[in-house]
Design a protein around this motif. Structure first.
Motif, short mmCIF file in Angstrom:
data_model
loop_
_atom_site.label_atom_id
_atom_site.label_comp_id
_atom_site.label_asym_id
_atom_site.label_seq_id
_atom_site.Cartn_x
_atom_site.Cartn_y
_atom_site.Cartn_z
N VAL A 165 -75.80 -3.46 -60.28
CA VAL A 165 -74.60 -2.45 -60.08
C VAL A 165 -75.13 -1.12 -60.55
CG1 VAL A 165 -72.54 -2.02 -61.06
CG2 VAL A 165 -72.85 -4.46 -60.68
N GLU A 166 -75.97 -0.96 -61.54
CA GLU A 166 -76.22 0.52 -61.86
C GLU A 166 -77.03 1.28 -60.47
OE1 GLU A 166 -78.73 -0.02 -65.29
OE2 GLU A 166 -77.01 -0.35 -66.63
N ALA A 167 -77.52 0.32 -60.12
CA ALA A 167 -78.59 0.80 -58.78
C ALA A 167 -77.63 1.41 -57.69
CB ALA A 167 -79.58 -0.05 -58.15
N LEU A 168 -76.60 0.17 -57.43
CA LEU A 168 -75.69 0.90 -56.28
C LEU A 168 -74.81 2.08 -56.85
CD1 LEU A 168 -75.02 -0.68 -53.65
CD2 LEU A 168 -73.17 -1.93 -54.86
N ASN A 169 -74.47 2.33 -58.08
CA ASN A 169 -73.82 3.20 -58.50
C ASN A 169 -74.67 4.52 -58.19
OD1 ASN A 169 -71.09 2.49 -59.21
ND2 ASN A 169 -71.84 1.65 -61.26
N LEU A 228 -69.76 9.74 -54.53
CA LEU A 228 -68.51 9.62 -55.43
C LEU A 228 -69.25 9.47 -57.02
CD1 LEU A 228 -66.50 7.08 -53.70
CD2 LEU A 228 -66.33 9.64 -53.72
N ALA A 229 -68.50 10.52 -57.91
CA ALA A 229 -68.90 10.38 -58.90
C ALA A 229 -68.33 9.00 -59.89
CB ALA A 229 -68.23 11.79 -60.04
N ALA A 230 -67.22 8.62 -59.44
CA ALA A 230 -66.68 7.47 -60.15
C ALA A 230 -67.20 6.17 -59.79
CB ALA A 230 -65.29 7.17 -59.71
N PRO A 231 -67.90 5.47 -61.12
CA PRO A 231 -68.93 4.45 -60.72
C PRO A 231 -68.04 3.14 -60.42
CG PRO A 231 -68.51 4.89 -62.94
CD PRO A 231 -67.82 5.98 -62.15
N LEU A 232 -68.79 2.25 -59.85
CA LEU A 232 -67.96 1.06 -59.68
C LEU A 232 -67.99 0.14 -60.99
CD1 LEU A 232 -69.76 -0.09 -56.22
CD2 LEU A 232 -67.42 0.71 -56.56
N ARG A 233 -66.95 -0.47 -61.22
CA ARG A 233 -66.81 -1.36 -62.56
C ARG A 233 -67.35 -3.01 -62.03
NH1 ARG A 233 -62.03 1.42 -63.04
NH2 ARG A 233 -60.92 -0.48 -62.29
N ALA A 234 -67.95 -3.40 -62.86
CA ALA A 234 -68.44 -4.85 -62.70
C ALA A 234 -66.91 -5.59 -63.19
CB ALA A 234 -69.72 -5.25 -63.51
N GLN A 235 -66.65 -6.56 -62.28
CA GLN A 235 -65.67 -7.44 -62.58
C GLN A 235 -65.98 -8.85 -62.46
OE1 GLN A 235 -63.09 -9.11 -62.82
NE2 GLN A 235 -61.54 -7.81 -63.52
N ALA A 263 -62.93 5.80 -52.07
CA ALA A 263 -62.67 6.01 -53.39
C ALA A 263 -61.62 4.87 -53.89
CB ALA A 263 -61.98 7.61 -53.23
N GLU A 264 -60.96 4.28 -53.16
CA GLU A 264 -60.21 3.37 -53.65
C GLU A 264 -61.05 2.14 -54.23
OE1 GLU A 264 -57.34 2.46 -50.76
OE2 GLU A 264 -55.96 4.08 -51.17
N ILE A 265 -62.10 1.99 -53.69
CA ILE A 265 -62.92 0.96 -54.25
C ILE A 265 -63.39 1.19 -55.68
CG2 ILE A 265 -65.05 -0.64 -53.50
CD1 ILE A 265 -62.85 -1.36 -51.70
N ARG A 266 -63.02 0.34 -56.61
CA ARG A 266 -63.53 0.59 -57.74
C ARG A 266 -64.13 -0.39 -58.60
NH1 ARG A 266 -58.33 2.88 -57.65
NH2 ARG A 266 -57.57 1.55 -59.23
N GLU A 267 -63.86 -1.58 -58.19
CA GLU A 267 -64.57 -2.84 -58.85
C GLU A 267 -65.29 -3.68 -57.80
OE1 GLU A 267 -61.16 -3.61 -61.99
OE2 GLU A 267 -61.24 -5.04 -60.56
N ILE A 268 -66.61 -4.28 -58.42
CA ILE A 268 -67.54 -4.81 -57.82
C ILE A 268 -67.74 -6.39 -58.32
CG2 ILE A 268 -69.36 -3.90 -58.98
CD1 ILE A 268 -71.19 -4.07 -56.35
N TRP A 304 -74.89 -11.70 -52.72
CA TRP A 304 -73.34 -11.52 -52.21
C TRP A 304 -72.60 -10.71 -53.03
CZ3 TRP A 304 -76.54 -15.56 -51.70
CH2 TRP A 304 -76.53 -16.51 -50.43
N ILE A 305 -71.98 -9.64 -52.46
CA ILE A 305 -71.28 -8.55 -52.86
C ILE A 305 -69.93 -8.63 -52.45
CG2 ILE A 305 -71.27 -6.06 -53.72
CD1 ILE A 305 -74.26 -7.00 -51.91
N ILE A 306 -68.88 -8.37 -53.58
CA ILE A 306 -67.81 -8.13 -53.26
C ILE A 306 -67.07 -6.65 -53.83
CG2 ILE A 306 -64.98 -8.94 -53.76
CD1 ILE A 306 -66.20 -11.76 -53.71
N LEU A 307 -66.77 -6.07 -52.91
CA LEU A 307 -66.03 -4.62 -53.17
C LEU A 307 -64.46 -4.83 -53.23
CD1 LEU A 307 -68.60 -2.49 -51.03
CD2 LEU A 307 -68.65 -3.04 -53.82
#
Length: 282
Positions: free
Chosen positions: A29-33, A46-53, A112-117, A127-130
């Motif tokens: 997730v860090e690499a993807l951000n 985008l500056a806003a990172p994805l949050r692991a969920q 920008a609406e995608i905020r969780e991963i 396998w990834i879910i955004l």
């Protein structure tokens, strides 16, 4: 007559994570951000990172077993406005995998609406879910929401319009009545609790009976209901586009209005709305 929700209904359960798997997920997730921050295909990052969920991790593990995205999200009770699933086969290290995903799915990564991963691994496959999580921050202040619905209703009534094939002249403005607000809120709660959008209450009650319970003395009662919209503007647009809902809004007999809504991510549609119209008895 009820409005259909266009919101994708999804959701989650909390599962225990294996420490090693959690660390591997965090690294990816860090690499993807990092890739998300740099941008791709010539597009600004985008500056806003994805949050692991964790619930999305659980859903991603279901994809490994061949499950469909919608079914996986529903099984873990995760609700999203929209979502997508991606797979990287024979992935290299985390940085290589993140770059591969950015090349293949730049638009999803930079949404920008995608905020969780959520992430799940099997061998060298990932396998990834955004997901864009379901939320309605604009609904936090019930008083402001009621005033906005009232303002939009009166704006609509201020000019002539057609509701389906039926023409209506401009009508006098409505005013909020606290008793009608209570009746509307009670019905929205009932709909949310039972995930059922209808004019008939779970106890068999009618709109008129629910208004009577508040000790409001009425001559005429009407009701609009809706499920799914997350803003006053959205729900009002839907009601005005629906002939029968529009007729209630434009009916010149009505002088008072009640507005009630419930935001409940655990329910089928997430948000339930009720408008109650009435003419008080002298």
């Amino acid at each position: 007559m009820a409005l259909d929700s266009r919101t994708l209904l999804l959701a989650g359960v909390c599962l225990l994570a294996v420490p090693g798997v959690s660390l591997a997920r965090q690294s990816f997730v860090e690499a993807l951000n990092d890739a998300r921050a740099r941008g791709c295909d010539g597009k600004r990052g985008l500056a806003a990172p994805l949050r692991a969920q964790r619930r999305l991790d659980a859903a991603a593990r279901r994809l490994i077993r061949g499950g469909r995205l919608g079914d996986a999200l529903k099984a873990v009770e995760y609700r999203a406005l929209h979502s997508s699933s991606l797979q990287i086969s024979n992935a290299g290290d985390d940085a290589d995998a993140a770059r591969a995903l950015a090349r293949r799915s730049c638009d999803q990564l930079l949404d920008a609406e995608i905020r969780e991963i959520g992430v799940a691994r099997r061998g060298k496959d990932i396998w990834i879910i955004l997901a864009a999580p379901f939320a309605a921050p604009v609904l936090e202040d019930a008083g402001d929401v009621r005033q906005r619905v009232l303002s939009l209703a009166n704006d609509a009534r201020a000019r002539s319009r057609r509701c389906g094939s039926k023409p209506f002249s401009a009508a006098p403005p409505l005013r909020l009545a606290e008793a009608l607000n209570k009746a509307a809120l009670a019905h929205s709660r009932d709909m949310a609790e039972h995930s059922n959008m209808a004019h008939e209450g779970s106890d068999g009650s009618t709109p008129a009976q629910r208004v009577t319970r508040t000790r409001y003395k009425w001559r005429v009662v009407g009701e609009n209901v809706a499920a799914g919209p997350t803003t006053p503007d959205e729900v009002m647009q839907g009601w005005l586009a629906s002939p029968h809902h529009c007729e209630n809004l434009m009916d010149p007999r009505f002088t008072e209005l009640g507005v009630g809504f419930v935001f409940d991510p655990r329910s089928e549609s997430g948000v339930y709305w009720t408008q109650v119209f009435a003419v008080p008895r002298p």
